[in-house]
Design a protein around this motif. Structure first.
Motif, PDB file in Angstrom:
ATOM      1  N   MET A   1       0.846  -1.168   0.000  1.00  0.00           N
ATOM      2  CA  MET A   1       0.000   0.000   0.000  1.00  0.00           C
ATOM      3  C   MET A   1       0.891   1.229   0.000  1.00  0.00           C
ATOM      4  N   ALA A   2       0.432   2.275  -0.662  1.00  0.00           N
ATOM      5  CA  ALA A   2       1.175   3.535  -0.741  1.00  0.00           C
ATOM      6  C   ALA A   2       0.303   4.679  -0.250  1.00  0.00           C
ATOM      7  N   CYS A   3       0.918   5.810  -0.031  1.00  0.00           N
ATOM      8  CA  CYS A   3       0.178   7.027   0.302  1.00  0.00           C
ATOM      9  C   CYS A   3      -0.261   7.710  -0.981  1.00  0.00           C
ATOM     10  N   ARG A   4      -1.181   8.657  -0.866  1.00  0.00           N
ATOM     11  CA  ARG A   4      -1.506   9.532  -1.980  1.00  0.00           C
ATOM     12  C   ARG A   4      -1.755  10.923  -1.443  1.00  0.00           C
ATOM     13  N   ILE A   5      -1.584  11.909  -2.279  1.00  0.00           N
ATOM     14  CA  ILE A   5      -1.767  13.294  -1.864  1.00  0.00           C
ATOM     15  C   ILE A   5      -3.264  13.571  -1.759  1.00  0.00           C
ATOM     16  N   THR A   6      -3.710  14.007  -0.581  1.00  0.00           N
ATOM     17  CA  THR A   6      -5.116  14.335  -0.375  1.00  0.00           C
ATOM     18  C   THR A   6      -5.353  15.829  -0.266  1.00  0.00           C
ATOM     19  N   GLU A   7      -4.342  16.573   0.202  1.00  0.00           N
ATOM     20  CA  GLU A   7      -4.470  18.020   0.343  1.00  0.00           C
ATOM     21  C   GLU A   7      -3.139  18.679   0.013  1.00  0.00           C
ATOM     22  N   LEU A   8      -3.222  19.862  -0.529  1.00  0.00           N
ATOM     23  CA  LEU A   8      -2.074  20.750  -0.655  1.00  0.00           C
ATOM     24  C   LEU A   8      -2.392  21.945   0.226  1.00  0.00           C
ATOM     25  N   VAL A   9      -1.439  22.395   1.020  1.00  0.00           N
ATOM     26  CA  VAL A   9      -1.651  23.520   1.917  1.00  0.00           C
ATOM     27  C   VAL A   9      -0.785  24.673   1.433  1.00  0.00           C
ATOM     28  N   LEU A  10      -1.429  25.812   1.220  1.00  0.00           N
ATOM     29  CA  LEU A  10      -0.741  26.995   0.710  1.00  0.00           C
ATOM     30  C   LEU A  10      -0.997  28.143   1.666  1.00  0.00           C
ATOM     31  N   ASP A  11       0.075  28.716   2.210  1.00  0.00           N
ATOM     32  CA  ASP A  11      -0.080  29.897   3.054  1.00  0.00           C
ATOM     33  C   ASP A  11      -0.592  31.054   2.212  1.00  0.00           C
ATOM     34  N   ALA A  12      -1.477  31.850   2.787  1.00  0.00           N
ATOM     35  CA  ALA A  12      -2.105  32.952   2.044  1.00  0.00           C
ATOM     36  C   ALA A  12      -2.332  34.135   2.973  1.00  0.00           C
ATOM     37  N   ARG A  13      -1.977  35.298   2.510  1.00  0.00           N
ATOM     38  CA  ARG A  13      -2.305  36.506   3.270  1.00  0.00           C
ATOM     39  C   ARG A  13      -3.790  36.796   3.159  1.00  0.00           C
ATOM     40  N   ASP A  14      -4.391  36.468   1.996  1.00  0.00           N
ATOM     41  CA  ASP A  14      -5.815  36.701   1.755  1.00  0.00           C
ATOM     42  C   ASP A  14      -6.443  35.408   1.227  1.00  0.00           C
ATOM     43  N   PRO A  15      -6.815  34.484   2.120  1.00  0.00           N
ATOM     44  CA  PRO A  15      -7.383  33.210   1.676  1.00  0.00           C
ATOM     45  C   PRO A  15      -8.608  33.360   0.774  1.00  0.00           C
ATOM     46  N   ASP A  16      -9.455  34.381   1.022  1.00  0.00           N
ATOM     47  CA  ASP A  16     -10.630  34.581   0.170  1.00  0.00           C
ATOM     48  C   ASP A  16     -10.224  34.860  -1.272  1.00  0.00           C
ATOM     49  N   LEU A  17      -9.242  35.735  -1.458  1.00  0.00           N
ATOM     50  CA  LEU A  17      -8.761  36.084  -2.796  1.00  0.00           C
ATOM     51  C   LEU A  17      -8.222  34.854  -3.506  1.00  0.00           C
ATOM     52  N   LEU A  18      -7.372  34.096  -2.822  1.00  0.00           N
ATOM     53  CA  LEU A  18      -6.792  32.913  -3.465  1.00  0.00           C
ATOM     54  C   LEU A  18      -7.821  31.816  -3.673  1.00  0.00           C
ATOM     55  N   ALA A  19      -8.784  31.682  -2.773  1.00  0.00           N
ATOM     56  CA  ALA A  19      -9.845  30.685  -2.972  1.00  0.00           C
ATOM     57  C   ALA A  19     -10.631  31.002  -4.239  1.00  0.00           C
ATOM     58  N   ARG A  20     -11.003  32.263  -4.420  1.00  0.00           N
ATOM     59  CA  ARG A  20     -11.732  32.644  -5.639  1.00  0.00           C
ATOM     60  C   ARG A  20     -10.890  32.365  -6.878  1.00  0.00           C
ATOM     61  N   PHE A  21      -9.613  32.734  -6.838  1.00  0.00           N
ATOM     62  CA  PHE A  21      -8.736  32.528  -7.993  1.00  0.00           C
ATOM     63  C   PHE A  21      -8.609  31.047  -8.329  1.00  0.00           C
ATOM     64  N   TRP A  22      -8.210  30.227  -7.338  1.00  0.00           N
ATOM     65  CA  TRP A  22      -7.973  28.816  -7.622  1.00  0.00           C
ATOM     66  C   TRP A  22      -9.265  28.059  -7.940  1.00  0.00           C
TER      67      TRP A  22
ATOM     68  N   THR B   1      -7.508  18.268  -2.421  1.00  0.00           N
ATOM     69  CA  THR B   1      -8.082  19.564  -2.097  1.00  0.00           C
ATOM     70  C   THR B   1      -6.929  20.531  -1.825  1.00  0.00           C
ATOM     71  N   ILE B   2      -7.253  21.826  -1.759  1.00  0.00           N
ATOM     72  CA  ILE B   2      -6.258  22.843  -1.426  1.00  0.00           C
ATOM     73  C   ILE B   2      -6.753  23.583  -0.196  1.00  0.00           C
ATOM     74  N   VAL B   3      -5.902  23.648   0.816  1.00  0.00           N
ATOM     75  CA  VAL B   3      -6.209  24.407   2.018  1.00  0.00           C
ATOM     76  C   VAL B   3      -5.415  25.703   1.950  1.00  0.00           C
ATOM     77  N   LEU B   4      -6.130  26.821   2.002  1.00  0.00           N
ATOM     78  CA  LEU B   4      -5.502  28.136   1.997  1.00  0.00           C
ATOM     79  C   LEU B   4      -5.417  28.581   3.446  1.00  0.00           C
ATOM     80  N   ASN B   5      -4.214  28.512   3.976  1.00  0.00           N
ATOM     81  CA  ASN B   5      -3.934  28.719   5.385  1.00  0.00           C
ATOM     82  C   ASN B   5      -3.540  30.176   5.615  1.00  0.00           C
ATOM     83  N   GLN B   6      -4.377  30.912   6.340  1.00  0.00           N
ATOM     84  CA  GLN B   6      -4.149  32.339   6.536  1.00  0.00           C
ATOM     85  C   GLN B   6      -2.872  32.594   7.326  1.00  0.00           C
ATOM     86  N   THR B   7      -2.054  33.512   6.816  1.00  0.00           N
ATOM     87  CA  THR B   7      -0.834  33.939   7.490  1.00  0.00           C
ATOM     88  C   THR B   7      -0.640  35.422   7.257  1.00  0.00           C
TER      89      THR B   7
END
Length: 126
Positions: free
Chosen positions: A1-22, A53-59
């Motif tokens: 058995m292997a792993c698979r990518i389920t989420e990518l996490v991207l730091d974002a100053r404006d998660p709303d802006l990047l969520a709309r874009f992506w 999925t992509i998680v936009l992590n506010q920073t």
């Protein structure tokens, strides 16, 4: 058995802006908000589905330097030139990371400057 990518996490100053874009770029939808963080993913599938999925992590920290990991995208229903125009209209901008101009791909940046590449090949929609 292997792993698979389920989420990518991207730091974002404006998660709303990047969520709309992506969401516009990938045809994703907002799946969940926890505080200021936003998870986006394929409609009807979500976390654990066939695509990550992509998680936009506010920073508050600004992006510094070139990303060590970036996203590559391919058009599913149009040629590369048409997709480039669509991405630029959605808010992407061209990025120079030292490419020669002879590449078959385009280097772009999202509204916060995160680099990604538009590749030439068309792929089937999932």
């Amino acid at each position: 058995m292997a792993c698979r990518i389920t989420e990518l996490v991207l730091d974002a100053r404006d998660p709303d802006l990047l969520a709309r874009f992506w969401c516009e770029v990938l045809g994703y939808v907002e799946l969940q908000r926890i505080g200021a963080d936003i998870e986006i993913g394929p409609p009807g599938a979500g976390f654990g589905g066939p695509l990550p999925t992509i998680v936009l992590n506010q920073t508050d920290e600004p992006k510094t330097g070139k990303l060590r990991l970036h996203i590559d995208v391919n058009a599913t229903d149009r040629d590369q030139d048409e997709e480039l125009e669509r991405l630029l209209a959605a808010g992407a901008r061209r990025a120079d990371i030292g490419q020669t101009g002879e590449e078959s791909w385009h280097v772009l940046a999202d509204p916060e400057g995160n680099e990604f590449c538009l590749l030439r090949r068309r792929v089937p929609a999932v």
